[in-house]
Design a protein around this motif. Structure first.
Motif: not given
Length: 133
Positions: A23-44, A46-48
């Motif tokens: 998120t901070e270095v590559l600049g990807l955004s967290v997809v909060k609706e698809q994220t939990a404590e041990t699984f983080v989904t990032l928007a990249a 047009g794909t995840w």
């Protein structure tokens, strides 16, 4: 059948450190609706891309699918993420300034311009820009 790639999952040992890098270095955004404590989904673009903690329950549920002769843990190995950027050289300079482990300097190839780097757990990152003509 013509499947569409929907998500790439990277198994990681340190979910917080890796999430911060992506998120901070590559600049990807967290997809909060698809994220939990041990699984983080990032928007990249047009794909995840997802980061899955190898010690988390999501990965543990998958372990029963592995053949008995294989190891009983999943290790984060064998993946390369290729990420297209607008300016390869500017990205390389920015990553150098931010302490990202770059493996090669930007180079010209028949397909365009690219360099290789690593994320904090050693996953290979290929940063490229396709040739336009």
């Amino acid at each position: 059948m013509n499947p569409k790639l929907g998500i790439t999952i990277i198994y990681v040992r340190d979910i917080q450190k890796m999430s911060k890098f992506y998120t901070e270095v590559l600049g990807l955004s967290v997809v909060k609706e698809q994220t939990a404590e041990t699984f983080v989904t990032l928007a990249a673009g047009g794909t995840w891309i997802a980061l899955a903690d190898v010690g988390g329950p999501w990965v543990s549920r998958k372990l029963h699918l592995l053949p008995a002769k294989r190891e009983t843990t999943i290790a984060p190995v064998g993946i390369e993420l290729s990420l297209e950027v607008e300016d390869v050289d500017a990205t390389w300079r920015e990553w150098q300034a931010n302490g990202v482990q770059t493996l090669t300097a930007p180079q010209d190839f028949p397909f365009g311009r690219a360099f290789d780097a690593q994320d904090p757990e050693g996953h290979l990152l290929n940063i490229y820009k396709l040739r336009t003509s």
